[in-house]
Each structure stands twice: as structure tokens, then as C-alpha cells.
Scaffold this active site. Structure first.
Site, PDB file in Angstrom:
ATOM      1  N   ASP A   7      -3.268 -24.339  50.611  1.00 14.52           N
ATOM      2  CA  ASP A   7      -4.287 -23.294  50.443  1.00 14.52           C
ATOM      3  C   ASP A   7      -3.755 -22.021  51.105  1.00 14.52           C
ATOM      4  OD1 ASP A   7      -6.749 -22.068  49.764  1.00 14.52           O
ATOM      5  OD2 ASP A   7      -7.552 -22.480  51.747  1.00 14.52           O
ATOM      6  N   CYS A  70      -7.076 -24.822  46.381  1.00 15.32           N
ATOM      7  CA  CYS A  70      -7.372 -23.390  46.323  1.00 15.32           C
ATOM      8  C   CYS A  70      -7.662 -23.036  44.871  1.00 15.32           C
ATOM      9  CB  CYS A  70      -6.144 -22.624  46.842  1.00 15.32           C
ATOM     10  SG  CYS A  70      -6.226 -20.848  46.656  1.00 15.32           S
ATOM     11  N   CYS A 183     -14.671 -21.322  45.659  1.00 19.53           N
ATOM     12  CA  CYS A 183     -13.526 -21.018  46.521  1.00 19.53           C
ATOM     13  C   CYS A 183     -13.616 -22.042  47.645  1.00 19.53           C
ATOM     14  CB  CYS A 183     -13.637 -19.602  47.084  1.00 19.53           C
ATOM     15  SG  CYS A 183     -12.524 -19.284  48.481  1.00 19.53           S
ATOM     16  N   THR A 184     -12.489 -22.652  47.997  1.00 22.60           N
ATOM     17  CA  THR A 184     -12.568 -23.761  48.953  1.00 22.60           C
ATOM     18  C   THR A 184     -12.970 -23.315  50.365  1.00 22.60           C
ATOM     19  OG1 THR A 184     -10.162 -23.610  49.205  1.00 22.60           O
ATOM     20  CG2 THR A 184     -11.011 -25.309  47.716  1.00 22.60           C
ATOM     21  N   HIS A 185     -12.917 -22.021  50.617  1.00 24.45           N
ATOM     22  CA  HIS A 185     -13.398 -21.530  51.916  1.00 24.45           C
ATOM     23  C   HIS A 185     -14.934 -21.533  52.003  1.00 24.45           C
ATOM     24  CE1 HIS A 185      -9.298 -19.936  52.414  1.00 24.45           C
ATOM     25  NE2 HIS A 185      -9.595 -19.634  53.665  1.00 24.45           N
TER      26      HIS A 185
HETATM   27  N1  DGL Z   1      -9.465 -20.871  49.347  1.00 22.58           N
HETATM   28  C1  DGL Z   1      -8.970 -20.162  48.253  1.00 22.58           C
HETATM   29  C2  DGL Z   1      -9.731 -20.381  46.972  1.00 22.58           C
HETATM   30  O1  DGL Z   1     -10.264 -21.459  46.781  1.00 22.58           O
HETATM   31  C3  DGL Z   1      -8.372 -18.784  48.457  1.00 22.58           C
HETATM   32  C4  DGL Z   1      -9.189 -17.734  49.099  1.00 22.58           C
HETATM   33  C5  DGL Z   1      -8.366 -16.482  49.345  1.00 22.58           C
HETATM   34  O2  DGL Z   1      -7.294 -16.591  49.950  1.00 22.58           O
HETATM   35  O3  DGL Z   1      -8.807 -15.402  48.932  1.00 22.58           O
HETATM   36  O4  DGL Z   1      -9.792 -19.561  46.113  1.00 22.58           O
END
Ligand code: DGL
Length: 270
Positions: A7, A70, A183-185
Site C-alpha cells: 500500500d 490499495c 480506499c483502504t485507509h
Molecule cells: N490506501 C490507498 C487506497 O486504497 C491509497 C491512498 C493514497 O495513498 O492516496 O487507495
């Protein structure tokens, strides 16, 4: 077996946690591109280049399968990576729009993603394929990535909830049955989403969905297939965290998310 997780930063750690909770027990290498996070608001060609470079690094560690934990990297690069490395199994991440669309009471669906994911053809093609164009509203929510990467994240609930409120401005949430965290965040803020929705209307019921469980299941199935088995055999477990810049606070946040799973850390500087 060496399993790679990738990620831009911390989001994929929540996916790794789900996989560990599902029973994953292997040599795991988690690579967080701390030097280049966030991806979602950067130039697409630059992001593609750094993703390719990082995946190449995981392949050099003999990782197979590799989980692209990600959405942004998946939507930009997964096709190209599969073509380039046919011997490697890549497990991608895409917004869990199908889960929401399949629900019986499905009203409108709000998809939150990074700017890049929101723009990419991959997401729009999925929505078209499910024939739910008229039901879906997509919103970029990039600032949540910055909040998630902040060492002081736990003390920023107020700011996070103000930002979520801003995102919801102009929407009638009663029209929505699902919010897809694309988004995984973003699932790191599940509780904040629930708080904001509850504050707006305590009777409002919106399901907040993400793809982590599906990815964990997919990973175990892929490992079984590679081993030619139906049942998953647990191996010795080791989790190594690799970062692309010297950010000790990243490891603190990883430990918080993994709830003190024993981990080794390795800083990959370039
Ligand atoms: N965690 C990521 C996603 O799922 C990337 C977020 C980023 O770096 O902007 O899209």
C-alpha cells in the site's frame, strides 16, 4: 510461502489485520511506500512508476501471491502488473460496490475514494457492469489518507469528523443505504463515520462497507490453489514491515492497527 502486501502507507495494514484474523500464517512482507504517500492526489504517471518499483522489490523477495492492498494502485496498475509478471498472483482491491448493490434494501450508494480511484475507468466500468449508474454517487475523500498517516491520529477525531461532515454537505443521507469505503485507509475511521451519521439522525441506518474481508478470503483461496489444496495449512508466521523512508511513527501506527502482533521492521531507504 512469502506473501507480499503493498500500500502507499497504512491502509493496507487494516487489510493485513483482517487476513491475520482470518487465520493467515505465512512469511508476510508488508511494504508501505511512506516516502510517496499519499498517492491519490499525485500525478498518475509518477504514481505508476513508484508502484512498479515497489512491486518489483516484493517480487525480488520472492513474494507470491502479492496483495495490492490499495484501491488506487489496483485501479492504476493491476492489469499492467498481471501482464508483466504472469507467474505472480496479484490480489487487487476495488471499492466494494457489488456488496452494496447486492443488498436487498439498496437505495443510493455513496462511494468514497481517492481522486485517482474516483477518476479511473475501472470503477466506472464496474458500476456500469452492475447497472447501478443512477444510484451511485462518487466523492473523493483524500484528506482521510493524511489523517490516517498522522501519528497523532487518535487525538484528531474532532477534525476527522468535521471533515466527514464537510464531505456530506449538500447530501440527503436518508437517500443512501450504503457508504462504500473505497480506499483502504478509510476503514480506520469507521467509528467516526458512524458518529457523524448518528449525530445527524440517530435513527438513520446506513451500512458502511469495505473490501477487506473479501480480500482476506480471496488470499486464502489463492494460497490453497497455489498449493493444490482445498484446506488452508498454517505455516510459521512472521510479519516484516518495510518502509521507503525513515518514519519511526509509521511502526507505532502499524502496531496500533495490528494490536501488537509480533513484527519485525526493516527500513528500505533509497
Ligand atoms: N490506501 C490507498 C487506497 O486504497 C491509497 C491512498 C493514497 O495513498 O492516496 O487507495
Amino acid at each position: 510461502m512469502n506473501i507480499g502486501f503493498f500500500d502507499s502507507g497504512l491502509g493496507g495494514v487494516a487489510v493485513l489485520k483482517e487476513a491475520l484474523d482470518t487465520g493467515l500464517s505465512e512469511n508476510i512482507y508488508y511494504l508501505g511506500d511512506t516516502k510517496n504517500t499519499p498517492y491519490g492526489t499525485k500525478d498518475e504517471n509518477f504514481v505508476k512508476e513508484v508502484i512498479n518499483d515497489n512491486i518489483n522489490y516484493l517480487i525480488g523477495l520472492n513474494c507470491n501471491p502479492i496483495v495490492i492492498a490499495c484501491n488506487t494502485a489496483t485501479s492504476l496498475c493491476i492489469k499492467e502488473l498481471r501482464d508483466k509478471y504472469p507467474e505472480v498472483k496479484f490480489i487487487g482491491t476495488e471499492p466494494a460496490v457489488k456488496v452494496a448493490a447486492d443488498a436487498h434494501n439498496s437505495k443510493k450508494i455513496l462511494v468514497l475514494a481517492t481522486t485517482i480511484t474516483a477518476k479511473q475507468e475501472k470503477l466506472h466500468a464496474l458500476i456500469k457492469e452492475l447497472d447501478i449508474d443512477s444510484k451511485v454517487k462518487i466523492l473523493p475523500a483524500d484528506k482521510l489518507v493524511l489523517f490516517a498517516e498522522d501519528i497523532d491520529c487518535k487525538n484528531k477525531s474532532k477534525e476527522v469528523e468535521e471533515y466527514i461532515n464537510e464531505l456530506f454537505e449538500g447530501l440527503d443521507l436518508h437517500e443512501f443505504s450504503h457508504i462504500v469505503l473505497g480506499c483502504t485507509h478509510f476503514p480506520l475511521f469507521r467509528e467516526n463515520f458512524a458518529n457523524v451519521i448518528h449525530t445527524k439522525d440517530e435513527n438513520l441506518k446506513i451500512d458502511i462497507v469495505d473490501g477487506a474481508k473479501g480480500i482476506a478470503k480471496n488470499l486464502i483461496n489463492t494460497i490453497n490453489k497455489l498449493n493444490n489444496r482445498d484446506d488452508y495449512i498454517k505455516q510459521n508466521k512472521s510479519v516484516t514491515i518495510i518502509t521507503t523512508s525513515n518514519k519511526p511513527e509509521f511502526i507505532v501506527r502499524v502496531n496500533e492497527i495490528l494490536e501488537n502482533e509480533p513484527i519485525k521492521t526493516d527500513i528500505k531507504l533509497r
